[in-house]
Design a protein around this motif. Sequence first.
Motif, PDB file in Angstrom:
ATOM      1  N   LEU A 128      21.560 -31.897  43.858  1.00 23.87           N
ATOM      2  CA  LEU A 128      21.464 -30.370  43.857  1.00 23.87           C
ATOM      3  C   LEU A 128      20.871 -30.160  42.201  1.00 23.87           C
ATOM      4  N   ILE A 129      19.482 -29.763  42.127  1.00 23.73           N
ATOM      5  CA  ILE A 129      19.210 -29.409  40.749  1.00 23.73           C
ATOM      6  C   ILE A 129      18.802 -27.857  40.819  1.00 23.73           C
ATOM      7  N   MET A 130      19.712 -27.433  39.838  1.00 27.72           N
ATOM      8  CA  MET A 130      19.651 -25.645  39.898  1.00 27.72           C
ATOM      9  C   MET A 130      19.690 -25.130  38.320  1.00 27.72           C
ATOM     10  N   GLY A 131      19.483 -23.954  38.358  1.00 29.01           N
ATOM     11  CA  GLY A 131      19.317 -23.388  36.962  1.00 29.01           C
ATOM     12  C   GLY A 131      18.277 -22.266  36.751  1.00 29.01           C
ATOM     13  N   GLU A 132      17.921 -22.145  35.260  1.00 26.98           N
ATOM     14  CA  GLU A 132      16.884 -21.313  34.854  1.00 26.98           C
ATOM     15  C   GLU A 132      15.701 -22.088  34.021  1.00 26.98           C
ATOM     16  N   ILE A 133      14.656 -22.068  34.212  1.00 27.10           N
ATOM     17  CA  ILE A 133      13.720 -22.627  33.473  1.00 27.10           C
ATOM     18  C   ILE A 133      12.328 -21.683  33.619  1.00 27.10           C
ATOM     19  N   THR A 134      12.095 -21.297  32.015  1.00 26.97           N
ATOM     20  CA  THR A 134      10.757 -20.701  31.998  1.00 26.97           C
ATOM     21  C   THR A 134       9.893 -21.413  31.238  1.00 26.97           C
ATOM     22  N   SER A 135       8.698 -21.756  31.265  1.00 26.25           N
ATOM     23  CA  SER A 135       7.879 -22.745  30.925  1.00 26.25           C
ATOM     24  C   SER A 135       6.486 -22.715  31.432  1.00 26.25           C
ATOM     25  N   ASN A 136       5.374 -23.037  30.282  1.00 24.74           N
ATOM     26  CA  ASN A 136       4.330 -23.175  31.002  1.00 24.74           C
ATOM     27  C   ASN A 136       3.710 -24.516  31.340  1.00 24.74           C
ATOM     28  N   GLU A 139      21.094 -27.578  35.428  1.00 19.40           N
ATOM     29  CA  GLU A 139      22.207 -28.234  35.645  1.00 19.40           C
ATOM     30  C   GLU A 139      22.267 -29.051  36.994  1.00 19.40           C
ATOM     31  N   VAL A 140      22.852 -29.966  37.279  1.00 20.11           N
ATOM     32  CA  VAL A 140      22.766 -31.022  38.401  1.00 20.11           C
ATOM     33  C   VAL A 140      24.265 -31.400  38.771  1.00 20.11           C
ATOM     34  N   THR A 141      24.148 -31.446  40.187  1.00 12.51           N
ATOM     35  CA  THR A 141      25.326 -31.812  40.904  1.00 12.51           C
ATOM     36  C   THR A 141      25.164 -33.064  41.715  1.00 12.51           C
ATOM     37  N   ALA A 142      25.740 -33.847  42.111  1.00 14.60           N
ATOM     38  CA  ALA A 142      25.574 -34.983  42.882  1.00 14.60           C
ATOM     39  C   ALA A 142      26.488 -35.615  43.821  1.00 14.60           C
ATOM     40  N   SER A 143      26.296 -36.034  44.995  1.00 19.98           N
ATOM     41  CA  SER A 143      27.239 -36.785  45.920  1.00 19.98           C
ATOM     42  C   SER A 143      26.398 -37.713  46.699  1.00 19.98           C
ATOM     43  N   SER A 144      27.272 -38.283  47.797  1.00 20.77           N
ATOM     44  CA  SER A 144      26.696 -39.257  48.331  1.00 20.77           C
ATOM     45  C   SER A 144      25.139 -39.045  49.035  1.00 20.77           C
ATOM     46  N   ASN A 193       7.294 -32.197  38.143  1.00 19.31           N
ATOM     47  CA  ASN A 193       7.380 -32.501  39.433  1.00 19.31           C
ATOM     48  C   ASN A 193       9.002 -32.925  39.218  1.00 19.31           C
ATOM     49  N   VAL A 194      10.071 -32.075  39.404  1.00 23.67           N
ATOM     50  CA  VAL A 194      11.452 -32.255  38.866  1.00 23.67           C
ATOM     51  C   VAL A 194      12.141 -33.519  39.956  1.00 23.67           C
ATOM     52  N   LYS A 195      11.526 -33.588  41.166  1.00 22.37           N
ATOM     53  CA  LYS A 195      12.295 -34.394  42.151  1.00 22.37           C
ATOM     54  C   LYS A 195      11.734 -35.814  41.584  1.00 22.37           C
ATOM     55  N   GLU A 196      10.626 -35.997  41.220  1.00 24.38           N
ATOM     56  CA  GLU A 196      10.204 -37.440  40.796  1.00 24.38           C
ATOM     57  C   GLU A 196      11.142 -37.652  39.480  1.00 24.38           C
ATOM     58  N   VAL A 197      10.976 -36.807  38.371  1.00 26.22           N
ATOM     59  CA  VAL A 197      11.782 -37.190  37.457  1.00 26.22           C
ATOM     60  C   VAL A 197      13.243 -37.680  37.569  1.00 26.22           C
ATOM     61  N   ALA A 198      13.974 -36.805  38.511  1.00 28.96           N
ATOM     62  CA  ALA A 198      15.003 -37.504  39.161  1.00 28.96           C
ATOM     63  C   ALA A 198      15.239 -38.727  39.619  1.00 28.96           C
ATOM     64  N   LYS A 199      14.471 -39.016  40.545  1.00 28.51           N
ATOM     65  CA  LYS A 199      14.487 -40.312  41.225  1.00 28.51           C
ATOM     66  C   LYS A 199      14.157 -41.497  40.122  1.00 28.51           C
ATOM     67  N   LYS A 200      13.119 -41.284  39.126  1.00 29.35           N
ATOM     68  CA  LYS A 200      13.014 -42.123  38.027  1.00 29.35           C
ATOM     69  C   LYS A 200      14.151 -42.548  37.211  1.00 29.35           C
ATOM     70  N   ILE A 234      17.660 -31.236  46.351  1.00 29.03           N
ATOM     71  CA  ILE A 234      17.449 -29.800  46.660  1.00 29.03           C
ATOM     72  C   ILE A 234      16.965 -29.225  45.147  1.00 29.03           C
ATOM     73  N   VAL A 235      15.915 -28.297  45.021  1.00 28.50           N
ATOM     74  CA  VAL A 235      15.767 -27.657  43.674  1.00 28.50           C
ATOM     75  C   VAL A 235      15.811 -26.286  43.985  1.00 28.50           C
ATOM     76  N   LYS A 236      16.807 -25.699  42.921  1.00 29.64           N
ATOM     77  CA  LYS A 236      16.716 -24.237  43.176  1.00 29.64           C
ATOM     78  C   LYS A 236      16.948 -23.777  41.569  1.00 29.64           C
ATOM     79  N   LEU A 237      15.611 -23.586  41.032  1.00 30.76           N
ATOM     80  CA  LEU A 237      15.456 -23.297  39.692  1.00 30.76           C
ATOM     81  C   LEU A 237      14.755 -21.805  39.637  1.00 30.76           C
ATOM     82  N   ASN A 238      15.298 -21.058  38.712  1.00 30.42           N
ATOM     83  CA  ASN A 238      14.728 -19.669  38.552  1.00 30.42           C
ATOM     84  C   ASN A 238      14.168 -19.566  37.146  1.00 30.42           C
ATOM     85  N   LYS A 239      13.660 -18.437  36.811  1.00 34.09           N
ATOM     86  CA  LYS A 239      13.256 -18.202  35.586  1.00 34.09           C
ATOM     87  C   LYS A 239      14.533 -17.500  34.656  1.00 34.09           C
TER      88      LYS A 239
END
Length: 390
Positions: free
Chosen positions: A51-59, A42-47, A63-70, A92-97
Amino acid sequence: MKNFFTSESVTEGHPDKVCDQVADAILDEYLKGDKNSRVACEVTASSNFMLIMGEITSNAKVNVKEVAKKVLINIGYNDKKLGFSADKVKIIVKLNKQSSDIALGVDNSIEAKENGNEDRLNKIGAGDQGLMFGYACKETEEYMPLPIMLSHKMCAKLAEVRKSGKLKYLRPDGKGQVTVEYSNGKPKRIEAVVLSSQHDENVSTEKLRADLKKYVIDKVLPKQYLDEKTKYFINPTGRFEIGGPAGDSGLTGRKIIVDTYGGKCPHGGGSFSGKDPTKVDRSATYMARYIAKNIVASGLANECQIQVAYAIGVAKPVGVCVNTFGTGKLKDSEIADIVVKEFDLRPLAIIEKLKLDRPVYSNTASYGHFGKSNLEWEKTDRINDLKKYL
């Protein structure tokens, strides 16, 4: 009898849609590296903040920040004057499993536990409980309601004339809305059009309104539905310079009616973007659309709504309901029986049938998840299988 129905859409620069696109771009990147990725992003944005948050389990390594900027650059948020730009935004990235409790049901359904591995399609259970809806009708060639399709096309055109440089003074944020008058259940005319676009400080309201009418509305809306009584509201407040996440905070999943049928069909409440296909509030909604579209295309009904319901950790749905609004060639209960017989609604079967373990989701994150010809769930490849019941 006259009746009016209204649907809205938003551009890719709308703050909520910015968040949806970032979430789905992240999902796609994880699926590229690992098709079995479990993603609930999930993502929320302001000025100048995201904030990129949630749960991700993957092999996969992403680079989450670079994906967002693109994504932000592609949308057009690359100017610091907008108050939200790729080079200035703090991410800010807050990702758990994924929760181990959820994984227990997703990776090993109740049916698999009870019956062993006799049927591999029982392996995956639904990622959550919930109810999902699909819909199709004959109002447009896409088998979609007319108001939402016109709203999508208008907003997509708004982005096109901005990105192409045709209207250089436009900025990324924008919204559109179309009200259609129906007569005896069929579209008759367009009653009202609302279109608002963010713009720079140098353009006059008069020029903006004239240009949007000429280069957007007149290019998209079918002339047979327009008449001298059609009302146009173009940037009705006058100025719209501050927009995007700088003007209003954004959040994934807040445009679920825009994502689906514009309010013409109920919605179970679950959002789509940022979720891998084991989450049935996404995959089963796609499947319900696929079934409804094939039912209408086959001639079993002129309008069809499908509801599917699941229990967490269970592969088979707990309920299937069909409503053809009196247009069915058979009883709704009989069509429901056909649906259960002809379509496998278990999560793994849906994933395999619609090829949902691929990075296809960025294409859905703006201008609707339905009515686009290049999506697996928009195919009408079951027509002959269904016609035999007529």
